[in-house]
Design an enzyme around this catalytic site. Sequence first.
Site, PDB file in Angstrom:
ATOM      1  N   TRP A 178      52.625 -90.204  64.604  1.00  0.00           N
ATOM      2  CA  TRP A 178      51.432 -89.472  64.159  1.00  0.00           C
ATOM      3  C   TRP A 178      51.059 -88.487  65.254  1.00  0.00           C
ATOM      4  O   TRP A 178      51.009 -88.862  66.432  1.00  0.00           O
ATOM      5  CB  TRP A 178      50.237 -90.407  63.902  1.00  0.00           C
ATOM      6  CG  TRP A 178      48.992 -89.605  63.699  1.00  0.00           C
ATOM      7  CD1 TRP A 178      48.654 -88.890  62.586  1.00  0.00           C
ATOM      8  CD2 TRP A 178      47.955 -89.350  64.665  1.00  0.00           C
ATOM      9  NE1 TRP A 178      47.477 -88.214  62.800  1.00  0.00           N
ATOM     10  CE2 TRP A 178      47.017 -88.479  64.061  1.00  0.00           C
ATOM     11  CE3 TRP A 178      47.729 -89.764  65.976  1.00  0.00           C
ATOM     12  CZ2 TRP A 178      45.881 -88.016  64.718  1.00  0.00           C
ATOM     13  CZ3 TRP A 178      46.593 -89.318  66.648  1.00  0.00           C
ATOM     14  CH2 TRP A 178      45.677 -88.450  66.013  1.00  0.00           C
ATOM     15  N   GLU A 219      53.304 -90.379  59.779  1.00  0.00           N
ATOM     16  CA  GLU A 219      51.944 -90.604  59.256  1.00  0.00           C
ATOM     17  C   GLU A 219      51.197 -89.278  59.122  1.00  0.00           C
ATOM     18  O   GLU A 219      50.985 -88.571  60.099  1.00  0.00           O
ATOM     19  CB  GLU A 219      51.181 -91.540  60.222  1.00  0.00           C
ATOM     20  CG  GLU A 219      49.732 -91.775  59.830  1.00  0.00           C
ATOM     21  CD  GLU A 219      48.972 -92.646  60.835  1.00  0.00           C
ATOM     22  OE1 GLU A 219      49.516 -92.951  61.920  1.00  0.00           O
ATOM     23  OE2 GLU A 219      47.827 -93.027  60.528  1.00  0.00           O
ATOM     24  N   LYS A 221      47.866 -86.787  57.740  1.00  0.00           N
ATOM     25  CA  LYS A 221      46.421 -86.838  57.902  1.00  0.00           C
ATOM     26  C   LYS A 221      45.800 -85.631  57.226  1.00  0.00           C
ATOM     27  O   LYS A 221      46.464 -84.625  57.020  1.00  0.00           O
ATOM     28  CB  LYS A 221      46.110 -86.847  59.396  1.00  0.00           C
ATOM     29  CG  LYS A 221      44.651 -87.004  59.722  1.00  0.00           C
ATOM     30  CD  LYS A 221      44.476 -87.555  61.122  1.00  0.00           C
ATOM     31  CE  LYS A 221      43.004 -87.633  61.447  1.00  0.00           C
ATOM     32  NZ  LYS A 221      42.727 -88.392  62.643  1.00  0.00           N
ATOM     33  N   ASP A 252      47.861 -93.971  55.824  1.00  0.00           N
ATOM     34  CA  ASP A 252      46.647 -94.531  56.435  1.00  0.00           C
ATOM     35  C   ASP A 252      45.519 -94.224  55.455  1.00  0.00           C
ATOM     36  O   ASP A 252      45.297 -93.060  55.101  1.00  0.00           O
ATOM     37  CB  ASP A 252      46.433 -93.841  57.799  1.00  0.00           C
ATOM     38  CG  ASP A 252      45.169 -94.288  58.524  1.00  0.00           C
ATOM     39  OD1 ASP A 252      44.107 -94.358  57.878  1.00  0.00           O
ATOM     40  OD2 ASP A 252      45.236 -94.529  59.746  1.00  0.00           O
ATOM     41  N   HIS A 255      43.081 -91.270  55.668  1.00  0.00           N
ATOM     42  CA  HIS A 255      43.632 -89.925  55.849  1.00  0.00           C
ATOM     43  C   HIS A 255      43.741 -89.110  54.574  1.00  0.00           C
ATOM     44  O   HIS A 255      44.599 -88.246  54.460  1.00  0.00           O
ATOM     45  CB  HIS A 255      45.012 -90.017  56.509  1.00  0.00           C
ATOM     46  CG  HIS A 255      44.942 -90.474  57.932  1.00  0.00           C
ATOM     47  ND1 HIS A 255      46.025 -90.493  58.773  1.00  0.00           N
ATOM     48  CD2 HIS A 255      43.892 -90.916  58.672  1.00  0.00           C
ATOM     49  CE1 HIS A 255      45.665 -90.931  59.956  1.00  0.00           C
ATOM     50  NE2 HIS A 255      44.370 -91.206  59.923  1.00  0.00           N
ATOM     51  N   HIS A 279      48.735 -98.031  57.325  1.00  0.00           N
ATOM     52  CA  HIS A 279      47.686 -98.304  58.296  1.00  0.00           C
ATOM     53  C   HIS A 279      46.462 -98.609  57.463  1.00  0.00           C
ATOM     54  O   HIS A 279      45.915 -97.722  56.804  1.00  0.00           O
ATOM     55  CB  HIS A 279      47.386 -97.082  59.169  1.00  0.00           C
ATOM     56  CG  HIS A 279      48.219 -97.017  60.401  1.00  0.00           C
ATOM     57  ND1 HIS A 279      48.114 -95.998  61.319  1.00  0.00           N
ATOM     58  CD2 HIS A 279      49.161 -97.868  60.885  1.00  0.00           C
ATOM     59  CE1 HIS A 279      48.954 -96.220  62.316  1.00  0.00           C
ATOM     60  NE2 HIS A 279      49.610 -97.347  62.080  1.00  0.00           N
ATOM     61  N   ASP A 287      37.140 -90.332  58.397  1.00  0.00           N
ATOM     62  CA  ASP A 287      38.170 -91.232  58.922  1.00  0.00           C
ATOM     63  C   ASP A 287      37.593 -92.029  60.097  1.00  0.00           C
ATOM     64  O   ASP A 287      38.063 -91.926  61.224  1.00  0.00           O
ATOM     65  CB  ASP A 287      39.370 -90.373  59.352  1.00  0.00           C
ATOM     66  CG  ASP A 287      40.524 -91.200  59.890  1.00  0.00           C
ATOM     67  OD1 ASP A 287      40.612 -92.387  59.551  1.00  0.00           O
ATOM     68  OD2 ASP A 287      41.324 -90.641  60.658  1.00  0.00           O
ATOM     69  N   ASP A 289      37.438 -95.222  60.846  1.00  0.00           N
ATOM     70  CA  ASP A 289      38.126 -96.393  61.377  1.00  0.00           C
ATOM     71  C   ASP A 289      37.196 -97.567  61.656  1.00  0.00           C
ATOM     72  O   ASP A 289      37.205 -98.153  62.744  1.00  0.00           O
ATOM     73  CB  ASP A 289      38.945 -96.030  62.619  1.00  0.00           C
ATOM     74  CG  ASP A 289      40.159 -95.192  62.260  1.00  0.00           C
ATOM     75  OD1 ASP A 289      41.013 -95.690  61.512  1.00  0.00           O
ATOM     76  OD2 ASP A 289      40.256 -94.025  62.693  1.00  0.00           O
ATOM     77  N   ASP A 319      44.649-100.355  61.435  1.00  0.00           N
ATOM     78  CA  ASP A 319      44.338 -99.255  62.345  1.00  0.00           C
ATOM     79  C   ASP A 319      42.847 -98.928  62.261  1.00  0.00           C
ATOM     80  O   ASP A 319      42.426 -98.162  61.405  1.00  0.00           O
ATOM     81  CB  ASP A 319      45.172 -98.016  61.971  1.00  0.00           C
ATOM     82  CG  ASP A 319      44.854 -96.830  62.877  1.00  0.00           C
ATOM     83  OD1 ASP A 319      44.231 -97.036  63.931  1.00  0.00           O
ATOM     84  OD2 ASP A 319      45.231 -95.690  62.529  1.00  0.00           O
TER      85      ASP A 319
HETATM   86  C1  RNT Z   1      44.804 -91.222  63.709  1.00  0.00           C
HETATM   87  C2  RNT Z   1      45.867 -92.097  63.147  1.00  0.00           C
HETATM   88  C3  RNT Z   1      46.650 -92.901  64.131  1.00  0.00           C
HETATM   89  C4  RNT Z   1      45.818 -93.509  65.226  1.00  0.00           C
HETATM   90  C5  RNT Z   1      46.492 -94.614  66.001  1.00  0.00           C
HETATM   91  C6  RNT Z   1      45.805 -94.884  67.283  1.00  0.00           C
HETATM   92  O1  RNT Z   1      43.991 -90.651  62.760  1.00  0.00           O
HETATM   93  O2  RNT Z   1      45.330 -92.925  62.180  1.00  0.00           O
HETATM   94  O3  RNT Z   1      47.410 -93.826  63.468  1.00  0.00           O
HETATM   95  O4  RNT Z   1      44.626 -94.035  64.714  1.00  0.00           O
HETATM   96  O5  RNT Z   1      47.814 -94.340  66.139  1.00  0.00           O
HETATM   97 ZN    ZN Z   2      46.606 -94.475  61.407  1.00  0.00          ZN
END
Ligand code: RNT
Ligand code: ZN
Length: 410
Positions: A178, A219, A221, A252, A255, A279, A287, A289, A319
């Site tokens: 990523w 990955e 985004k 993810d 994303h 993720h 996003d 998290d 994640d």
């Molecule tokens: C960032 C991505 C990525 C990170 C990690 C730390 O938007 O989701 O995967 O969060 O690799």
């Molecule tokens: Zn991620």
Amino acid sequence: MNRFEQVKEMYARLGTDAEKALATLKNIPISMHCWQGDDVIGFDNAESLSGGIQTTGNYPGKARDFEELTADMEFAFRFIAGKKRINLHASYAVTDGKAERDRLEPKHFEKWLEFAKKNNVGIDMNPTFFSHPLAENGTLSAADENVRAFWVRHAKAVRKISAYIGERQGSPCLCNVWIPDGMKDVPADRIAPRARLKKSLDEIYAVKYDKKYIVDSVESKVFGIGLESYTVGSFEFYMNYAAKNGICCLLDNGHYHPTEMVSDKISSMLLFNDKLALHVTRPVRWDSDHVVLFEDELKEIAKEIVFAGAEDRVLIGLDYFDASINRIAAWVVGMNNMRKALLYALLLPAEKMKKLQAEGNGTELMVLGEECKTMPFGDVWDEFLRREGVEKDWLPEVKRYEKDVLSKRN
Ligand code: RNT
Ligand code: ZN
């Protein structure tokens, strides 16, 4: 008859086998991201997190080195039921400050391999393209050829490490790329950075490793903080790249656009790919998290995996990074919720539900689905914890650890 036996009969009447569900559940690996333990700082002297991602909060006690992070992870494992892996970033290499990111070697993960072996967990890996002085103006898509080459070397180094780890641990190590590259404001040129990213990936993946040892993923985004207008590694970019090059996509669920659901994407990816990586996170308005909670979209993701019989094709990793609460509790809650969602899905009468859909019987499908929601699911989960020897009432112990260990760090 004890409570679980009664509940088992209730599920049998619904058409599901709770014993079978428990047996399947315990062997589904879930990869625990190490970076919840230290707010994604890593061990290579990063002063702060960059790359359009952000932790918020200032809860005391974050891990500051390998010893503290692994102690915290090990402590968290005591309260996390079922088969686990750990997900590392290259920035967690144990180098004593002696190796730049493009010079990393398998030996810098030797201590992690020992830790993983001791705790009977597999390792997954991510090259780290953020929190670094050379990441300020693009990484794999950088216009500056020296910068781009540096990050290509980094990715190659980490793939080599991943393949080594995979060989040592006897199960493939997921190596997920990523990058944060993008633009705050309207780009003049969208295609050139993407062309450079494509070229970089071609260089990186030109080195071939046995798929027994490594699974490569990319990955995508939609945007990052300070990079709102353009993301080089968009979903279309990586989906096309992955399809053409036999690489795995990593989705993810933070994303995508807010009404776009990863649960709906899984089946399409599975029809065209051997494997899919995830993720799992919880985006709140962006996003963000947040810690993974036992919510509808999580259950739907689990249902898609289970109903497709794809438990060994979908590589589940978490994640998220919340710095405003006890970080061990964050791990325990998120990890157990992911597995809870899988159990919830395993206890649904999949065949009956699919048949109702095929027959066009929307009424009964709705009624059955709603019926399932109030089944005594918690009793099956408790039975799982009991069989796994995992303490249900874990919070007092975490609080004690906070008092005795975490609060002494500053
Ligand atoms: C960032 C991505 C990525 C990170 C990690 C730390 O938007 O989701 O995967 O969060 O690799
Ligand atoms: Zn991620």
